[in-house]
Write a protein that holds these residues in place. Sequence first.
Motif, PDB file in Angstrom:
ATOM      1  N   ALA A  24       0.822  -1.210   0.000  1.00 38.09           N
ATOM      2  CA  ALA A  24       0.000   0.000   0.000  1.00 38.09           C
ATOM      3  C   ALA A  24       0.855   1.259   0.000  1.00 38.09           C
ATOM      4  O   ALA A  24       1.891   1.337   0.671  1.00 38.09           O
TER       5      ALA A  24
ATOM      6  N   TYR B 165      -4.346   1.046   4.566  1.00 38.81           N
ATOM      7  CA  TYR B 165      -5.557   0.553   5.260  1.00 38.81           C
ATOM      8  C   TYR B 165      -5.150   0.317   6.709  1.00 38.81           C
ATOM      9  O   TYR B 165      -4.219  -0.429   6.981  1.00 38.81           O
TER      10      TYR B 165
ATOM     11  N   LYS C 283     -10.820  -0.982  11.140  1.00 39.51           N
ATOM     12  CA  LYS C 283     -12.034  -1.619  10.615  1.00 39.51           C
ATOM     13  C   LYS C 283     -13.252  -0.950  11.230  1.00 39.51           C
ATOM     14  O   LYS C 283     -13.257  -0.680  12.428  1.00 39.51           O
TER      15      LYS C 283
ATOM     16  N   ASN D  85     -14.907  -7.359   7.722  1.00 35.47           N
ATOM     17  CA  ASN D  85     -13.633  -6.722   7.349  1.00 35.47           C
ATOM     18  C   ASN D  85     -13.880  -5.479   6.501  1.00 35.47           C
ATOM     19  O   ASN D  85     -13.345  -5.363   5.388  1.00 35.47           O
TER      20      ASN D  85
ATOM     21  N   ARG E 250     -12.169 -16.434   9.474  1.00 31.47           N
ATOM     22  CA  ARG E 250     -11.970 -15.740   8.202  1.00 31.47           C
ATOM     23  C   ARG E 250     -11.825 -16.729   7.041  1.00 31.47           C
ATOM     24  O   ARG E 250     -12.418 -16.537   5.980  1.00 31.47           O
TER      25      ARG E 250
ATOM     26  N   SER F  11      -8.571 -11.320   4.438  1.00 23.75           N
ATOM     27  CA  SER F  11      -7.635 -10.341   4.989  1.00 23.75           C
ATOM     28  C   SER F  11      -7.831  -9.087   4.168  1.00 23.75           C
ATOM     29  O   SER F  11      -7.779  -9.139   2.934  1.00 23.75           O
ATOM     30  N   GLY F  12      -8.085  -7.966   4.846  1.00 25.91           N
ATOM     31  CA  GLY F  12      -8.457  -6.742   4.137  1.00 25.91           C
ATOM     32  C   GLY F  12      -7.558  -6.439   2.950  1.00 25.91           C
ATOM     33  O   GLY F  12      -8.012  -6.311   1.809  1.00 25.91           O
ATOM     34  N   SER F  13      -6.253  -6.349   3.218  1.00 23.83           N
ATOM     35  CA  SER F  13      -5.328  -5.928   2.169  1.00 23.83           C
ATOM     36  C   SER F  13      -5.284  -6.923   1.008  1.00 23.83           C
ATOM     37  O   SER F  13      -4.860  -6.574  -0.094  1.00 23.83           O
TER      38      SER F  13
ATOM     39  N   ARG G 264      -6.830  -6.178  -2.599  1.00 24.34           N
ATOM     40  CA  ARG G 264      -6.126  -5.416  -3.633  1.00 24.34           C
ATOM     41  C   ARG G 264      -5.251  -6.314  -4.494  1.00 24.34           C
ATOM     42  O   ARG G 264      -4.840  -5.908  -5.583  1.00 24.34           O
TER      43      ARG G 264
ATOM     44  N   SER H  68      -1.452  -7.219  12.503  1.00 20.61           N
ATOM     45  CA  SER H  68      -2.210  -6.074  11.965  1.00 20.61           C
ATOM     46  C   SER H  68      -3.625  -6.035  12.529  1.00 20.61           C
ATOM     47  O   SER H  68      -4.120  -4.972  12.921  1.00 20.61           O
ATOM     48  N   THR H  69      -4.283  -7.200  12.567  1.00 26.78           N
ATOM     49  CA  THR H  69      -5.698  -7.236  12.945  1.00 26.78           C
ATOM     50  C   THR H  69      -5.934  -6.642  14.331  1.00 26.78           C
ATOM     51  O   THR H  69      -6.826  -5.813  14.514  1.00 26.78           O
TER      52      THR H  69
ATOM     53  N   MET I  25      -4.597  -2.728  14.531  1.00 28.92           N
ATOM     54  CA  MET I  25      -5.441  -1.656  13.980  1.00 28.92           C
ATOM     55  C   MET I  25      -6.656  -1.374  14.869  1.00 28.92           C
ATOM     56  O   MET I  25      -7.085  -0.231  14.993  1.00 28.92           O
TER      57      MET I  25
ATOM     58  N   ASP J 293       5.003  -1.125   6.187  1.00 28.40           N
ATOM     59  CA  ASP J 293       3.753  -1.712   6.692  1.00 28.40           C
ATOM     60  C   ASP J 293       3.897  -2.023   8.185  1.00 28.40           C
ATOM     61  O   ASP J 293       4.671  -1.376   8.866  1.00 28.40           O
TER      62      ASP J 293
HETATM   63  C1  LIG Z   1      -0.217  -2.032   7.341  1.00 30.60           C
HETATM   64  C2  LIG Z   1      -1.077  -2.709   6.293  1.00 30.60           C
HETATM   65  O1  LIG Z   1      -0.285  -3.634   5.594  1.00 30.60           O
HETATM   66  C3  LIG Z   1      -2.237  -3.389   7.018  1.00 30.60           C
HETATM   67  C4  LIG Z   1      -2.695  -4.645   6.420  1.00 30.60           C
HETATM   68  O2  LIG Z   1      -3.616  -5.256   7.258  1.00 30.60           O
HETATM   69  P1  LIG Z   1      -4.196  -6.714   6.966  1.00 30.60           P
HETATM   70  O3  LIG Z   1      -4.822  -6.742   5.635  1.00 30.60           O
HETATM   71  O4  LIG Z   1      -3.104  -7.711   7.211  1.00 30.60           O
HETATM   72  O5  LIG Z   1      -5.280  -6.797   8.099  1.00 30.60           O
HETATM   73  P2  LIG Z   1      -6.547  -7.748   8.247  1.00 30.60           P
HETATM   74  O6  LIG Z   1      -7.649  -7.200   7.395  1.00 30.60           O
HETATM   75  O7  LIG Z   1      -6.910  -7.708   9.693  1.00 30.60           O
HETATM   76  O8  LIG Z   1      -6.106  -9.125   7.795  1.00 30.60           O
HETATM   77  C5  LIG Z   1      -1.590  -1.609   5.366  1.00 30.60           C
HETATM   78  C6  LIG Z   1      -2.139  -2.016   4.012  1.00 30.60           C
HETATM   79  O9  LIG Z   1      -1.740  -3.044   3.451  1.00 30.60           O
HETATM   80  O10 LIG Z   1      -2.962  -1.239   3.500  1.00 30.60           O
END
Ligand SMILES: C[C@@](O)(CCOP(=O)(O)OP(=O)(O)O)CC(=O)O
Length: 392
Positions: A16, A20, A23, A29, A75, A154-156, A159, A209-210, A213, A303
Amino acid sequence: MSEIYYATSTGPVNIATLKYWGKRDEDLNLPTNSSISVTLDQAHLRTLTTASCSSKFETDQLWINGASYPLDGARSKQVMADLRSLREEIENGDSSIPKIAAFPLHIVSENNFPTAAGLASSAAGFAALISAVAKLYKLPTNASELSKIARKGSGSACRSLLGGYVAWEMGDLANGEDSKAVQIADKKHWPDMKAAILVVSDMKKDVPSTSGMQLTVHTSDLFQYRIKEVVPKRFIAMRKAIIEKDFPTFAELTMKDSNSFHSVCLDSYPPIFYLNDTSKRIIKLINLLNQSAGEIIAAYTFDAGPNAVIYYEEKNEKYVLGLLHQFFSHLGGWESSSFNPKDAVIPESFPLSSLDKDVYSQGVSKVILTQVGEGPSETDDVLIDLQTGLPK
Ligand SMILES: C[C@@](O)(CCOP(=O)(O)OP(=O)(O)O)CC(=O)O
Ligand SMILES: Nc1ncnc2c1ncn2[C@@H]1O[C@H](COP(=O)(O)OP(=O)(O)OP(=O)(O)O)[C@@H](O)[C@H]1O
Protein backbone atom coordinates in the motif's frame (compact mmCIF):
# COMPACT_ATOMS: atom_id res chain seq x y z
CA MET A 1 -9.58 -42.94 -5.45
CA SER A 2 -12.54 -41.22 -7.10
CA GLU A 3 -12.01 -38.25 -9.35
CA ILE A 4 -10.01 -35.25 -8.11
CA TYR A 5 -11.03 -31.92 -9.62
CA TYR A 6 -8.26 -29.31 -9.58
CA ALA A 7 -7.11 -25.90 -10.85
CA THR A 8 -4.06 -23.70 -10.25
CA SER A 9 -3.58 -19.95 -10.04
CA THR A 10 -0.96 -17.45 -8.90
CA GLY A 11 -1.34 -14.46 -6.57
CA PRO A 12 0.78 -11.32 -6.26
CA VAL A 13 1.84 -9.24 -3.28
CA ASN A 14 0.66 -5.64 -3.06
CA ILE A 15 2.24 -2.89 -0.99
CA ALA A 16 0.00 0.00 0.00
CA THR A 17 1.00 3.57 -0.73
CA LEU A 18 -2.12 4.82 1.10
CA LYS A 19 -2.55 2.54 4.08
CA TYR A 20 -5.56 0.55 5.26
CA TRP A 21 -5.52 0.74 9.04
CA GLY A 22 -8.79 0.33 10.97
CA LYS A 23 -12.03 -1.62 10.61
CA ARG A 24 -15.56 -0.29 10.98
CA ASP A 25 -16.94 -3.85 10.90
CA GLU A 26 -14.69 -6.63 12.15
CA ASP A 27 -16.80 -9.56 10.89
CA LEU A 28 -17.12 -8.33 7.32
CA ASN A 29 -13.63 -6.72 7.35
CA LEU A 30 -14.94 -3.31 6.32
CA PRO A 31 -12.32 -0.57 6.58
CA THR A 32 -12.49 2.89 8.12
CA ASN A 33 -10.80 4.38 5.04
CA SER A 34 -10.14 3.69 1.37
CA SER A 35 -6.60 2.67 0.45
CA ILE A 36 -4.30 2.46 -2.60
CA SER A 37 -1.55 0.01 -3.48
CA VAL A 38 0.85 -1.10 -6.18
CA THR A 39 0.75 -4.78 -7.18
CA LEU A 40 4.27 -6.21 -7.38
CA ASP A 41 5.82 -8.44 -10.03
CA GLN A 42 5.29 -12.15 -9.41
CA ALA A 43 8.75 -12.99 -10.74
CA HIS A 44 10.02 -12.04 -7.28
CA LEU A 45 7.08 -12.34 -4.85
CA ARG A 46 4.46 -14.89 -5.78
CA THR A 47 2.09 -17.44 -4.35
CA LEU A 48 1.27 -20.46 -6.51
CA THR A 49 -1.80 -22.42 -5.42
CA THR A 50 -3.52 -25.57 -6.60
CA ALA A 51 -7.09 -25.98 -5.32
CA SER A 52 -8.59 -29.45 -5.53
CA CYS A 53 -11.70 -31.20 -4.34
CA SER A 54 -12.96 -34.76 -4.19
CA SER A 55 -15.72 -36.73 -2.53
CA LYS A 56 -12.97 -38.87 -0.98
CA PHE A 57 -11.27 -36.03 0.92
CA GLU A 58 -12.22 -35.90 4.58
CA THR A 59 -11.86 -32.24 5.51
CA ASP A 60 -10.75 -28.93 4.03
CA GLN A 61 -6.96 -28.75 4.30
CA LEU A 62 -4.26 -26.22 3.42
CA TRP A 63 -0.52 -26.76 2.99
CA ILE A 64 1.89 -23.86 2.54
CA ASN A 65 5.40 -24.80 1.43
CA GLY A 66 4.79 -28.36 2.57
CA ALA A 67 3.56 -27.53 6.09
CA SER A 68 -0.05 -27.96 7.14
CA TYR A 69 -1.83 -24.68 8.07
CA PRO A 70 -5.19 -24.41 9.82
CA LEU A 71 -8.23 -23.53 7.71
CA ASP A 72 -10.64 -23.50 10.63
CA GLY A 73 -10.34 -19.80 11.52
CA ALA A 74 -13.49 -17.72 11.10
CA ARG A 75 -11.97 -15.74 8.20
CA SER A 76 -10.83 -18.76 6.18
CA LYS A 77 -14.16 -20.49 6.79
CA GLN A 78 -16.02 -17.43 5.51
CA VAL A 79 -13.90 -17.33 2.34
CA MET A 80 -14.56 -21.05 1.66
CA ALA A 81 -18.29 -20.65 2.40
CA ASP A 82 -18.62 -17.69 0.01
CA LEU A 83 -16.86 -19.57 -2.81
CA ARG A 84 -18.97 -22.69 -2.20
CA SER A 85 -22.21 -20.76 -2.22
CA LEU A 86 -21.35 -19.20 -5.60
CA ARG A 87 -20.67 -22.70 -6.96
CA GLU A 88 -23.94 -23.99 -5.49
CA GLU A 89 -25.86 -21.26 -7.31
CA ILE A 90 -24.37 -22.45 -10.60
CA GLU A 91 -25.04 -26.11 -9.78
CA ASN A 92 -28.64 -25.34 -8.86
CA GLY A 93 -29.20 -23.63 -12.20
CA ASP A 94 -27.55 -26.29 -14.38
CA SER A 95 -28.12 -29.97 -13.65
CA SER A 96 -25.55 -31.04 -16.26
CA ILE A 97 -22.47 -29.89 -14.30
CA PRO A 98 -20.85 -31.97 -11.54
CA LYS A 99 -22.03 -31.30 -8.00
CA ILE A 100 -18.70 -30.57 -6.34
CA ALA A 101 -19.52 -27.61 -4.07
CA ALA A 102 -19.90 -29.77 -0.98
CA PHE A 103 -16.70 -31.79 -1.54
CA PRO A 104 -13.87 -31.09 0.91
CA LEU A 105 -11.05 -28.98 -0.58
CA HIS A 106 -7.33 -29.69 -0.49
CA ILE A 107 -5.36 -26.50 -1.15
CA VAL A 108 -1.63 -26.77 -1.82
CA SER A 109 0.32 -23.54 -1.95
CA GLU A 110 3.88 -22.33 -2.36
CA ASN A 111 5.14 -18.88 -1.41
CA ASN A 112 8.47 -18.05 -3.06
CA PHE A 113 9.25 -15.66 -0.17
CA PRO A 114 8.92 -15.83 3.66
CA THR A 115 5.41 -16.43 5.07
CA ALA A 116 4.11 -14.06 7.80
CA ALA A 117 7.16 -11.79 7.78
CA GLY A 118 5.47 -8.51 6.90
CA LEU A 119 5.86 -9.11 3.16
CA ALA A 120 2.11 -9.41 2.56
CA SER A 121 2.08 -13.20 2.28
CA SER A 122 -1.53 -13.25 3.43
CA ALA A 123 -2.52 -10.95 0.54
CA ALA A 124 -0.78 -13.06 -2.12
CA GLY A 125 -2.01 -16.23 -0.38
CA PHE A 126 -5.70 -15.32 -0.32
CA ALA A 127 -5.56 -13.90 -3.87
CA ALA A 128 -4.07 -17.14 -5.22
CA LEU A 129 -6.41 -19.35 -3.18
CA ILE A 130 -9.54 -17.49 -4.25
CA SER A 131 -8.45 -17.34 -7.89
CA ALA A 132 -7.64 -21.07 -7.90
CA VAL A 133 -10.96 -22.06 -6.32
CA ALA A 134 -12.84 -19.67 -8.66
CA LYS A 135 -11.17 -21.46 -11.59
CA LEU A 136 -11.91 -24.90 -10.10
CA TYR A 137 -15.56 -23.95 -9.58
CA LYS A 138 -15.74 -22.13 -12.96
CA LEU A 139 -17.18 -19.04 -11.28
CA PRO A 140 -18.12 -16.30 -13.74
CA THR A 141 -17.21 -13.52 -11.35
CA ASN A 142 -14.77 -10.72 -12.21
CA ALA A 143 -11.76 -9.64 -10.14
CA SER A 144 -13.60 -6.86 -8.25
CA GLU A 145 -16.35 -9.31 -7.27
CA LEU A 146 -13.77 -11.85 -6.06
CA SER A 147 -11.98 -9.06 -4.18
CA LYS A 148 -14.99 -8.84 -1.82
CA ILE A 149 -14.39 -12.45 -0.81
CA ALA A 150 -10.64 -11.83 -0.42
CA ARG A 151 -11.42 -8.81 1.75
CA LYS A 152 -13.17 -11.06 4.27
CA GLY A 153 -10.04 -13.24 4.43
CA SER A 154 -7.64 -10.34 4.99
CA GLY A 155 -8.46 -6.74 4.14
CA SER A 156 -5.33 -5.93 2.17
CA ALA A 157 -5.72 -9.17 0.18
CA CYS A 158 -8.60 -7.68 -1.81
CA ARG A 159 -6.13 -5.42 -3.63
CA SER A 160 -4.06 -8.44 -4.80
CA LEU A 161 -6.89 -9.61 -7.10
CA LEU A 162 -5.87 -6.89 -9.57
CA GLY A 163 -2.61 -5.86 -11.19
CA GLY A 164 -1.03 -2.43 -11.59
CA TYR A 165 -2.32 0.42 -9.41
CA VAL A 166 -5.27 -0.54 -7.26
CA ALA A 167 -7.75 1.21 -4.99
CA TRP A 168 -9.78 -0.47 -2.27
CA GLU A 169 -12.93 1.64 -2.12
CA MET A 170 -14.16 1.51 1.46
CA GLY A 171 -17.83 1.69 0.44
CA ASP A 172 -20.62 2.70 2.78
CA LEU A 173 -23.17 -0.13 2.69
CA ALA A 174 -23.56 -2.07 5.95
CA ASN A 175 -23.39 -5.42 4.10
CA GLY A 176 -20.03 -4.54 2.49
CA GLU A 177 -21.21 -5.13 -1.07
CA ASP A 178 -19.59 -1.88 -2.23
CA SER A 179 -16.30 -2.38 -0.34
CA LYS A 180 -14.11 -3.76 -3.11
CA ALA A 181 -10.89 -3.36 -5.07
CA VAL A 182 -10.88 -1.53 -8.41
CA GLN A 183 -8.03 -0.88 -10.79
CA ILE A 184 -6.89 2.75 -11.02
CA ALA A 185 -4.50 1.96 -13.87
CA ASP A 186 -2.94 -1.18 -15.25
CA LYS A 187 0.77 -1.94 -15.22
CA LYS A 188 1.17 -0.77 -18.83
CA HIS A 189 -0.07 2.70 -17.94
CA TRP A 190 2.99 3.37 -15.75
CA PRO A 191 5.32 0.42 -16.34
CA ASP A 192 8.54 2.02 -15.11
CA MET A 193 7.54 1.96 -11.42
CA LYS A 194 10.21 -0.01 -9.53
CA ALA A 195 10.26 -1.22 -5.93
CA ALA A 196 13.32 -2.03 -3.83
CA ILE A 197 12.43 -3.98 -0.72
CA LEU A 198 14.92 -3.93 2.14
CA VAL A 199 14.10 -6.94 4.30
CA VAL A 200 14.85 -5.76 7.81
CA SER A 201 13.25 -8.68 9.55
CA ASP A 202 11.89 -11.95 8.34
CA MET A 203 10.71 -12.84 11.83
CA LYS A 204 7.00 -12.94 12.59
CA LYS A 205 5.86 -9.49 13.65
CA ASP A 206 5.20 -8.35 17.23
CA VAL A 207 1.66 -6.99 17.02
CA PRO A 208 -0.51 -8.58 14.29
CA SER A 209 -2.21 -6.07 11.96
CA THR A 210 -5.70 -7.24 12.95
CA SER A 211 -5.33 -6.51 16.66
CA GLY A 212 -2.98 -3.56 16.14
CA MET A 213 -5.44 -1.66 13.98
CA GLN A 214 -8.34 -2.15 16.38
CA LEU A 215 -6.22 -0.92 19.28
CA THR A 216 -5.60 2.20 17.19
CA VAL A 217 -9.32 2.59 16.34
CA HIS A 218 -10.29 2.39 20.00
CA THR A 219 -7.52 4.42 21.63
CA SER A 220 -5.89 6.91 19.24
CA ASP A 221 -7.22 10.48 19.09
CA LEU A 222 -5.07 11.25 16.06
CA PHE A 223 -6.75 8.38 14.20
CA GLN A 224 -10.06 10.27 13.87
CA TYR A 225 -8.26 13.15 12.18
CA ARG A 226 -6.47 10.69 9.87
CA ILE A 227 -9.62 8.96 8.62
CA LYS A 228 -11.86 12.04 8.46
CA GLU A 229 -9.52 14.76 7.19
CA VAL A 230 -6.27 13.33 5.87
CA VAL A 231 -7.05 10.15 3.95
CA PRO A 232 -10.11 11.25 1.91
CA LYS A 233 -8.16 14.17 0.36
CA ARG A 234 -5.00 12.10 -0.02
CA PHE A 235 -6.93 9.34 -1.81
CA ILE A 236 -8.12 11.75 -4.50
CA ALA A 237 -4.68 13.36 -4.85
CA MET A 238 -2.85 10.01 -5.06
CA ARG A 239 -5.25 8.60 -7.64
CA LYS A 240 -4.72 11.74 -9.75
CA ALA A 241 -0.92 11.45 -9.37
CA ILE A 242 -1.07 7.85 -10.63
CA ILE A 243 -3.27 8.75 -13.59
CA GLU A 244 -0.93 11.64 -14.47
CA LYS A 245 2.22 9.57 -13.73
CA ASP A 246 3.35 12.42 -11.47
CA PHE A 247 6.06 10.67 -9.46
CA PRO A 248 7.07 13.53 -7.11
CA THR A 249 3.46 13.97 -5.94
CA PHE A 250 2.85 10.21 -5.72
CA ALA A 251 6.07 9.80 -3.74
CA GLU A 252 5.47 12.65 -1.32
CA LEU A 253 1.95 11.38 -0.57
CA THR A 254 3.28 7.82 -0.14
CA MET A 255 5.91 8.89 2.41
CA LYS A 256 3.49 11.16 4.26
CA ASP A 257 0.95 8.36 4.48
CA SER A 258 3.51 5.90 5.83
CA ASN A 259 4.45 8.53 8.43
CA SER A 260 0.78 9.14 9.25
CA PHE A 261 0.06 5.41 9.68
CA HIS A 262 3.05 4.93 11.99
CA SER A 263 2.02 8.05 13.93
CA VAL A 264 -1.41 6.64 14.74
CA CYS A 265 0.31 3.40 15.79
CA LEU A 266 2.48 5.38 18.21
CA ASP A 267 -0.59 7.32 19.35
CA SER A 268 -2.35 4.05 20.28
CA TYR A 269 -2.46 3.14 23.94
CA PRO A 270 -0.33 1.22 24.75
CA PRO A 271 1.75 2.37 21.76
CA ILE A 272 2.61 0.13 18.84
CA PHE A 273 6.10 0.37 17.32
CA TYR A 274 6.67 -1.19 13.93
CA LEU A 275 9.69 0.87 12.79
CA ASN A 276 13.07 0.09 14.31
CA ASP A 277 16.41 1.95 14.16
CA THR A 278 17.27 0.36 10.81
CA SER A 279 13.94 1.58 9.36
CA LYS A 280 14.67 5.09 10.66
CA ARG A 281 18.13 5.13 9.05
CA ILE A 282 16.55 4.07 5.72
CA ILE A 283 14.08 6.98 6.01
CA LYS A 284 17.01 9.32 6.55
CA LEU A 285 18.90 7.95 3.53
CA ILE A 286 15.88 8.46 1.26
CA ASN A 287 15.26 11.98 2.56
CA LEU A 288 18.93 12.90 2.00
CA LEU A 289 18.79 11.41 -1.50
CA ASN A 290 15.71 13.43 -2.43
CA GLN A 291 17.25 16.61 -1.01
CA SER A 292 20.53 16.16 -2.83
CA ALA A 293 18.79 15.22 -6.10
CA GLY A 294 16.82 18.48 -5.91
CA GLU A 295 13.51 16.64 -6.49
CA ILE A 296 11.67 13.66 -5.08
CA ILE A 297 12.98 10.59 -6.89
CA ALA A 298 12.32 7.91 -4.24
CA ALA A 299 9.55 7.13 -1.75
CA TYR A 300 9.81 4.90 1.31
CA THR A 301 6.85 3.13 2.86
CA PHE A 302 6.58 0.70 5.79
CA ASP A 303 3.75 -1.71 6.69
CA ALA A 304 3.20 -3.35 10.07
CA GLY A 305 6.87 -4.17 10.50
CA PRO A 306 10.34 -2.70 9.95
CA ASN A 307 10.81 -3.79 6.28
CA ALA A 308 11.22 -0.86 3.88
CA VAL A 309 9.70 -0.69 0.42
CA ILE A 310 11.21 2.04 -1.75
CA TYR A 311 9.35 3.06 -4.89
CA TYR A 312 11.21 4.86 -7.70
CA GLU A 313 11.07 5.28 -11.47
CA GLU A 314 13.39 3.28 -13.71
CA LYS A 315 15.04 6.44 -15.06
CA ASN A 316 16.35 7.19 -11.56
CA GLU A 317 17.70 3.70 -10.87
CA LYS A 318 21.30 4.90 -11.09
CA TYR A 319 20.67 7.23 -8.14
CA VAL A 320 18.35 5.09 -6.01
CA LEU A 321 20.01 1.70 -6.42
CA GLY A 322 23.35 3.50 -6.66
CA LEU A 323 22.85 4.78 -3.13
CA LEU A 324 21.46 1.52 -1.73
CA HIS A 325 24.38 -0.36 -3.27
CA GLN A 326 26.81 1.83 -1.30
CA PHE A 327 25.42 0.36 1.92
CA PHE A 328 23.92 -3.01 1.04
CA SER A 329 26.11 -4.43 -1.72
CA HIS A 330 27.09 -7.33 0.58
CA LEU A 331 23.49 -8.66 0.66
CA GLY A 332 21.77 -11.20 -1.59
CA GLY A 333 19.20 -9.95 -4.09
CA TRP A 334 21.23 -7.79 -6.47
CA GLU A 335 21.83 -10.64 -8.90
CA SER A 336 18.15 -10.76 -9.93
CA SER A 337 18.23 -7.21 -11.32
CA SER A 338 19.80 -5.71 -14.42
CA PHE A 339 21.35 -2.93 -12.32
CA ASN A 340 25.07 -2.55 -12.93
CA PRO A 341 26.90 -0.94 -9.96
CA LYS A 342 29.21 0.74 -12.51
CA ASP A 343 26.23 2.90 -13.52
CA ALA A 344 25.73 4.18 -9.95
CA VAL A 345 25.60 7.94 -9.50
CA ILE A 346 25.63 9.61 -6.09
CA PRO A 347 24.38 13.21 -6.33
CA GLU A 348 27.27 15.60 -5.65
CA SER A 349 25.73 17.19 -2.59
CA PHE A 350 24.83 13.85 -0.93
CA PRO A 351 26.69 13.85 2.43
CA LEU A 352 28.14 10.36 2.01
CA SER A 353 31.26 10.94 4.10
CA SER A 354 29.22 12.14 7.10
CA LEU A 355 27.31 8.82 7.35
CA ASP A 356 29.00 6.00 9.26
CA LYS A 357 28.95 3.21 6.66
CA ASP A 358 29.23 0.45 9.28
CA VAL A 359 26.15 1.72 11.11
CA TYR A 360 24.07 2.42 7.97
CA SER A 361 24.81 -1.04 6.54
CA GLN A 362 23.43 -2.80 9.61
CA GLY A 363 20.10 -4.49 10.15
CA VAL A 364 19.07 -5.40 6.60
CA SER A 365 19.19 -9.08 5.69
CA LYS A 366 18.17 -9.13 2.04
CA VAL A 367 17.34 -6.91 -0.91
CA ILE A 368 14.43 -7.71 -3.25
CA LEU A 369 14.47 -5.67 -6.46
CA THR A 370 11.14 -5.74 -8.22
CA GLN A 371 8.55 -3.63 -10.05
CA VAL A 372 4.87 -3.09 -10.69
CA GLY A 373 3.22 -6.32 -11.83
CA GLU A 374 0.07 -8.08 -13.02
CA GLY A 375 -2.79 -9.62 -11.07
CA PRO A 376 -3.41 -13.36 -10.51
CA SER A 377 -2.90 -15.59 -13.52
CA GLU A 378 -3.94 -19.14 -14.33
CA THR A 379 -1.21 -21.72 -14.89
CA ASP A 380 -0.97 -25.41 -15.77
CA ASP A 381 1.30 -26.24 -12.81
CA VAL A 382 -0.14 -28.86 -10.47
CA LEU A 383 1.11 -28.89 -6.88
CA ILE A 384 -1.05 -31.79 -5.80
CA ASP A 385 -0.41 -35.51 -6.27
CA LEU A 386 -3.46 -36.61 -8.23
CA GLN A 387 -3.25 -40.15 -6.84
CA THR A 388 -3.11 -39.31 -3.13
CA GLY A 389 -4.67 -35.85 -3.02
CA LEU A 390 -1.68 -34.67 -0.97
CA PRO A 391 1.10 -32.16 -1.78
CA LYS A 392 3.56 -33.53 -4.38
C1 LIG B 1 -0.22 -2.03 7.34
C2 LIG B 1 -1.08 -2.71 6.29
O1 LIG B 1 -0.29 -3.63 5.59
C3 LIG B 1 -2.24 -3.39 7.02
C4 LIG B 1 -2.69 -4.64 6.42
O2 LIG B 1 -3.62 -5.26 7.26
P1 LIG B 1 -4.20 -6.71 6.97
O3 LIG B 1 -4.82 -6.74 5.64
O4 LIG B 1 -3.10 -7.71 7.21
O5 LIG B 1 -5.28 -6.80 8.10
P2 LIG B 1 -6.55 -7.75 8.25
O6 LIG B 1 -7.65 -7.20 7.40
O7 LIG B 1 -6.91 -7.71 9.69
O8 LIG B 1 -6.11 -9.13 7.80
C5 LIG B 1 -1.59 -1.61 5.37
C6 LIG B 1 -2.14 -2.02 4.01
O9 LIG B 1 -1.74 -3.04 3.45
O10 LIG B 1 -2.96 -1.24 3.50
N1 LIG C 1 0.08 -19.24 0.28
C1 LIG C 1 -0.85 -19.00 1.20
N2 LIG C 1 -2.09 -19.51 1.07
C2 LIG C 1 -3.05 -19.27 1.98
N3 LIG C 1 -2.85 -18.50 3.08
C3 LIG C 1 -1.62 -17.98 3.26
C4 LIG C 1 -0.57 -18.19 2.34
N4 LIG C 1 0.54 -17.53 2.77
C5 LIG C 1 0.18 -16.96 3.94
N5 LIG C 1 -1.10 -17.20 4.23
C6 LIG C 1 -1.85 -16.84 5.43
O1 LIG C 1 -1.39 -15.59 5.88
C7 LIG C 1 -0.89 -15.70 7.20
C8 LIG C 1 0.23 -14.71 7.40
O2 LIG C 1 -0.34 -13.43 7.46
P1 LIG C 1 0.31 -12.24 8.29
O3 LIG C 1 -0.59 -11.08 8.15
O4 LIG C 1 0.69 -12.74 9.64
O5 LIG C 1 1.71 -12.00 7.53
P2 LIG C 1 2.02 -11.21 6.22
O6 LIG C 1 0.83 -11.21 5.33
O7 LIG C 1 3.27 -11.78 5.62
O8 LIG C 1 2.32 -9.78 6.76
P3 LIG C 1 1.55 -8.38 6.50
O9 LIG C 1 0.08 -8.68 6.42
O10 LIG C 1 1.92 -7.52 7.66
O11 LIG C 1 2.13 -7.86 5.23
C9 LIG C 1 -0.46 -17.16 7.34
O12 LIG C 1 -0.46 -17.57 8.68
C10 LIG C 1 -1.55 -17.86 6.52
O13 LIG C 1 -2.72 -18.02 7.28
